[in-house]
Design an enzyme around this catalytic site. Structure first.
Site, PDB file in Angstrom:
ATOM      1  N   SER A 149      19.188 -16.552 -25.612  1.00 10.54           N
ATOM      2  CA  SER A 149      19.061 -15.735 -26.815  1.00 10.54           C
ATOM      3  C   SER A 149      20.349 -15.035 -27.217  1.00 10.54           C
ATOM      4  O   SER A 149      21.344 -15.676 -27.506  1.00 10.54           O
ATOM      5  CB  SER A 149      17.934 -14.742 -26.629  1.00 10.54           C
ATOM      6  OG  SER A 149      17.697 -14.055 -27.822  1.00 10.54           O
ATOM      7  N   HIS A 150      20.332 -13.701 -27.193  1.00  8.05           N
ATOM      8  CA  HIS A 150      21.454 -12.914 -27.694  1.00  8.05           C
ATOM      9  C   HIS A 150      22.581 -12.800 -26.668  1.00  8.05           C
ATOM     10  O   HIS A 150      23.605 -12.209 -26.955  1.00  8.05           O
ATOM     11  CB  HIS A 150      20.965 -11.514 -28.046  1.00  8.05           C
ATOM     12  CG  HIS A 150      20.298 -10.827 -26.889  1.00  8.05           C
ATOM     13  ND1 HIS A 150      19.060 -11.200 -26.445  1.00  8.05           N
ATOM     14  CD2 HIS A 150      20.720  -9.851 -26.065  1.00  8.05           C
ATOM     15  CE1 HIS A 150      18.739 -10.443 -25.406  1.00  8.05           C
ATOM     16  NE2 HIS A 150      19.729  -9.626 -25.143  1.00  8.05           N
ATOM     17  N   ASP A 207      20.448 -14.179 -34.290  1.00  7.38           N
ATOM     18  CA  ASP A 207      20.984 -14.237 -32.925  1.00  7.38           C
ATOM     19  C   ASP A 207      21.107 -15.670 -32.404  1.00  7.38           C
ATOM     20  O   ASP A 207      20.897 -16.634 -33.142  1.00  7.38           O
ATOM     21  CB  ASP A 207      20.133 -13.386 -31.975  1.00  7.38           C
ATOM     22  CG  ASP A 207      18.797 -14.033 -31.643  1.00  7.38           C
ATOM     23  OD1 ASP A 207      18.303 -14.823 -32.476  1.00  7.38           O
ATOM     24  OD2 ASP A 207      18.261 -13.767 -30.552  1.00  7.38           O
ATOM     25  N   ASP A 235      19.377 -17.736 -30.577  1.00  5.56           N
ATOM     26  CA  ASP A 235      18.279 -18.698 -30.719  1.00  5.56           C
ATOM     27  C   ASP A 235      17.472 -18.512 -31.997  1.00  5.56           C
ATOM     28  O   ASP A 235      16.426 -19.131 -32.164  1.00  5.56           O
ATOM     29  CB  ASP A 235      17.364 -18.647 -29.487  1.00  5.56           C
ATOM     30  CG  ASP A 235      16.708 -17.285 -29.302  1.00  5.56           C
ATOM     31  OD1 ASP A 235      17.302 -16.269 -29.712  1.00  5.56           O
ATOM     32  OD2 ASP A 235      15.598 -17.233 -28.740  1.00  5.56           O
ATOM     33  N   ASP A 260      15.714 -16.009 -33.305  1.00  4.85           N
ATOM     34  CA  ASP A 260      14.481 -15.232 -33.456  1.00  4.85           C
ATOM     35  C   ASP A 260      14.733 -13.785 -33.878  1.00  4.85           C
ATOM     36  O   ASP A 260      13.808 -13.094 -34.282  1.00  4.85           O
ATOM     37  CB  ASP A 260      13.592 -15.316 -32.203  1.00  4.85           C
ATOM     38  CG  ASP A 260      14.291 -14.896 -30.930  1.00  4.85           C
ATOM     39  OD1 ASP A 260      15.489 -14.531 -30.989  1.00  4.85           O
ATOM     40  OD2 ASP A 260      13.640 -14.941 -29.866  1.00  4.85           O
ATOM     41  N   ARG A 261      15.976 -13.324 -33.789  1.00  5.01           N
ATOM     42  CA  ARG A 261      16.265 -11.948 -34.215  1.00  5.01           C
ATOM     43  C   ARG A 261      16.910 -11.931 -35.588  1.00  5.01           C
ATOM     44  O   ARG A 261      17.551 -12.900 -35.998  1.00  5.01           O
ATOM     45  CB  ARG A 261      17.249 -11.280 -33.250  1.00  5.01           C
ATOM     46  CG  ARG A 261      16.736 -11.125 -31.868  1.00  5.01           C
ATOM     47  CD  ARG A 261      17.724 -10.308 -31.048  1.00  5.01           C
ATOM     48  NE  ARG A 261      17.195 -10.155 -29.707  1.00  5.01           N
ATOM     49  CZ  ARG A 261      17.581  -9.229 -28.859  1.00  5.01           C
ATOM     50  NH1 ARG A 261      18.528  -8.375 -29.210  1.00  5.01           N
ATOM     51  NH2 ARG A 261      17.055  -9.154 -27.654  1.00  5.01           N
ATOM     52  N   LYS A 272       9.113 -14.178 -32.583  1.00  3.74           N
ATOM     53  CA  LYS A 272       9.767 -13.480 -33.667  1.00  3.74           C
ATOM     54  C   LYS A 272      10.637 -14.492 -34.409  1.00  3.74           C
ATOM     55  O   LYS A 272      10.970 -15.535 -33.867  1.00  3.74           O
ATOM     56  CB  LYS A 272      10.571 -12.294 -33.152  1.00  3.74           C
ATOM     57  CG  LYS A 272      11.586 -12.568 -32.043  1.00  3.74           C
ATOM     58  CD  LYS A 272      12.084 -11.242 -31.481  1.00  3.74           C
ATOM     59  CE  LYS A 272      13.199 -11.415 -30.450  1.00  3.74           C
ATOM     60  NZ  LYS A 272      12.692 -11.739 -29.115  1.00  3.74           N
TER      61      LYS A 272
HETATM   62  C1  VG1 Z   1      15.253  -7.511 -25.067  1.00  2.00           C
HETATM   63  C2  VG1 Z   1      14.621  -6.671 -26.153  1.00  2.00           C
HETATM   64  C3  VG1 Z   1      13.184  -7.116 -26.398  1.00  2.00           C
HETATM   65  C4  VG1 Z   1      13.174  -8.603 -26.736  1.00  2.00           C
HETATM   66  C5  VG1 Z   1      13.867  -9.382 -25.639  1.00  2.00           C
HETATM   67  C6  VG1 Z   1      13.979 -10.853 -25.945  1.00  2.00           C
HETATM   68  O1  VG1 Z   1      14.558  -7.323 -23.861  1.00  2.00           O
HETATM   69  O2  VG1 Z   1      14.656  -5.314 -25.810  1.00  2.00           O
HETATM   70  O3  VG1 Z   1      12.630  -6.339 -27.424  1.00  2.00           O
HETATM   71  O4  VG1 Z   1      11.855  -9.064 -26.888  1.00  2.00           O
HETATM   72  O5  VG1 Z   1      15.182  -8.888 -25.437  1.00  2.00           O
HETATM   73  O6  VG1 Z   1      14.662 -11.048 -27.153  1.00  2.00           O
HETATM   74  P1  VG1 Z   1      15.108  -6.342 -22.700  1.00  2.00           P
HETATM   75  O7  VG1 Z   1      14.154  -6.509 -21.552  1.00  2.00           O
HETATM   76  O8  VG1 Z   1      16.502  -6.776 -22.401  1.00  2.00           O
HETATM   77  O9  VG1 Z   1      15.092  -4.966 -23.285  1.00  2.00           O
HETATM   78  V1  VG1 Z   1      15.568 -12.435 -27.359  1.00  2.00           V
HETATM   79  O10 VG1 Z   1      15.907 -12.567 -28.957  1.00  2.00           O
HETATM   80  O11 VG1 Z   1      16.899 -12.040 -26.363  1.00  2.00           O
HETATM   81  O12 VG1 Z   1      14.757 -13.647 -26.624  1.00  2.00           O
HETATM   82 CO    CO Z   2      16.637 -14.309 -29.440  1.00  2.00          CO
END
Ligand code: VG1
Ligand code: CO
Length: 541
Positions: A111-112, A275, A277, A279-280, A374
């Site tokens: 992801s991010h 982001d 992938d 989804d953000r 998302k």
């Molecule tokens: C973070 C965010 C959470 C989100 C998750 C996955 O998790 O706070 O809200 O659902 O990333 O997003 P954490 O446990 O690091 O706070 V993604 O777009 O990185 O899959």
């Molecule tokens: Co993501």
């Protein structure tokens, strides 16, 4: 053609908030990916099944896809639907799982988190409903990784994933599909494309920053080709294995170029970023930043302007650390409101049961029941639909929203790469102090309640404990602290800060200024500096 490879458990293969994420060299080490993928198949079963496979295109995505395909074939899967080049955004993968009524999907993404040979990689499993596997399933997968003794692998050449169409891997069918087509078609069913097209034709200007991650091709096709946004509207639109060295997290810190443009001279009407992938999303108006919590509330209040939501919403769900702005909209609309732990997997049951239509997290995640993830571009398109119908600027829409509902000033402060033992000690001490907090006055605010958030799923009754420490003040202000479950280096402390202003005065302050007493109270109560040595956050959103 099928070999059974002897292996042994590898410690630490525990999925976090969203799948298993590790440094790329860890994932590339002997048996690491294979052990985890075999554990997935051992838990969900592969024989005769169909799965979707794709990822955000980061380094190792292509080779991991070939390994997963050979393992799926060896485990007896009947068919795999794979995005061309092994690329699928997370929401597009969720859609394909649902559209094709498959048995689930494997998404390769961190992801991010940055990508590259020394950065991060990740794998997660999504269920037949298109959503991330719930805790019960990821726990079973983790348990399996602690017992595994062998995995199955088909001996075969790579499948040509550059060629759209049907391929074979032994008896298994591999259907390579265009990653964008079905997703774009879904978006056309939800939003008023002619109205948005007319807005662009009338001179509306936008900047879309895909941050060299997966949404580039989706954004170019939908915004530029189908909606007529000017060529060049989408920047950083070619997905790169290392995201061009960018940190593909759409927030004011990492999407700084977009922020600078939106606050500079000759700024476009609307800015957005997504982001790794896809989804953000972050949305920005000319000269005004939209906090994700406010974005959820504004979208909930205006969703009916889009054809896909014209019948209204069943309910709105938000993660616990997300501000209560969306709750005020739900109350005004007389619809359900839900507060879940962090992570999209907790929204799945509410969406499946028809209890919630829109969901959101403060971490730049917004989505609806159209998929079970998302969805960054979805949120951007819903904003465009709202702008096209209301014919107002983002600033005007936000100002009207706050005037009507009051404003939940909100910010998140992240303290990254803290030594794990220090972060754990801080949270343990804070937990130990919770019972003594109610009644205490800090920064002139009285603590009304303090607890460690626990969630009972209203649909299946499953319970999730210890989802974040909450300190609630009598005036509606709130502090939440939790440790990240997506990081790969030490611990990341997330400090969530909220303060409500009912208006009509005091609605136009800078968020950090408005929150200053809450920030001081948080440092005082949690003793962040004493435990971690940190005085300033690394990222402020
Ligand atoms: C973070 C965010 C959470 C989100 C998750 C996955 O998790 O706070 O809200 O659902 O990333 O997003 P954490 O446990 O690091 O706070 V993604 O777009 O990185 O899959
Ligand atoms: Co993501």
């Amino acid at each position: 053609m099928i070999t059974t490879v002897t292996t042994a458990p590898i410690a630490g293969q525990k999925p976090g908030t969203s799948g298993l994420r590790k440094k790329t060299p860890v994932f590339m080490a002997r048996h690491y990916l294979e052990n985890f993928v075999q554990s997935i198949f051992d838990v969900v079963g592969a024989a005769g099944k169909t799965f979707v496979l794709g990822g955000d295109g980061r380094y190792f995505n292509d080779r991991a896809a070939q390994v997963i395909l050979r393992m799926a074939a060896a485990n007896g899967a009947a068919r795999m639907i794979v995005g061309q080049g092994a690329i699928l955004s997370t929401p597009a993968a969720s859609h394909l799982i649902r559209l094709n009524k498959t048995d689930g999907g494997i998404i390769m993404s961190a992801s991010h988190n940055p990508g590259g040979p020394d950065e991060d990689f990740g794998v997660k499993f999504n269920m037949p409903n298109g959503g991330p596997a719930p805790e019960g399933v990821t726990e079973a997968m983790f348990k399996r990784t602690t017992e595994i003794t062998e995995y199955k692998m088909m001996e075969a050449q790579d499948v040509d994933l550059s060629a759209i169409g049907r391929h074979q891997l032994g008896p298994m069918i591999v259907d390579v599909v265009d990653p964008v087509t079905d997703y774009a078609a879904l978006m056309e069913t939800l939003f008023d494309f002619p109205a948005i097209r007319a807005m662009f034709a009338g001179g509306f200007r936008m900047r879309m920053d895909s941050m060299c991650a997966v949404t580039g091709p989706y954004a170019v096709e939908i915004l530029e080709n189908r909606l007529g946004a000017a060529k060049g509207t989408c920047v950083n639109a070619t997905p790169l294995p290392d995201f061009g060295g960018m940190h593909p997290d759409p927030n004011p810190t990492w999407a700084k170029a977009l922020m600078d443009e939106m606050f500079g001279a000759n700024a476009p009407d609307f800015g957005a970023a997504s982001d790794g992938d896809g989804d953000r999303n972050m949305v920005v108006g000319r000269g005004i930043y939209v906090s994700p919590s406010d974005s959820l509330a504004v979208l909930a209040a205006n969703a009916q302007l889009a054809p896909g939501y014209a019948k209204g919403l069943a309910g709105v769900a938000r993660s616990m650390p997300t501000s209560a702005a969306a709750d005020r909209v739900a109350d005004a609309l007389g619809i359900g409101k839900f507060e879940t732990p962090t992570g999209w997997k907790f929204f799945g049951n509410l969406l499946d049961a028809g209890k919630a239509t829109l969901c959101g997290e403060e971490s730049f995640g917004t989505g609806s029941d159209h998929v079970r993830e998302k969805d960054g571009l979805w949120a951007i398109l819903l904003w465009l639909n709202v702008l096209a119908v209301r014919k107002q600027s983002v600033a005007e829409i936000l100002t009207e929203h706050w005037a009507k509902y009051g404003r939940n000033y909100y910010s998140r402060h992240d303290f990254e790469a803290i030594a794990t033992d220090k972060a754990d000690a801080m949270i343990t001490a804070l937990r130990g102090s919770l019972a003594s907090l109610p009644g205490k006055v800090v920064e002139g605010m009285t603590i009304a309640a303090a607890d460690d958030f626990a969630y009972t799923d209203p649909v299946d009754g499953s319970v999730s404990q210890k989802q974040g420490v909450r300190i609630l003040f009598g005036d509606g202000s709130r502090i939440v602290l939790r440790l990240s479950g997506t990081g790969t280096e030490g611990a990341t402390l997330r400090l969530y800060l909220e303060r409500y202003a009912a208006g009509p005065d005091g609605l136009g302050l800078d968020a950090q200024e408005a929150l200053a007493p809450v920030i001081r109270a948080a440092h005082d109560l949690a003793q962040i500096t004493a435990f971690t040595g940190r005085t300033e956050p690394d990222v402020v959103t």
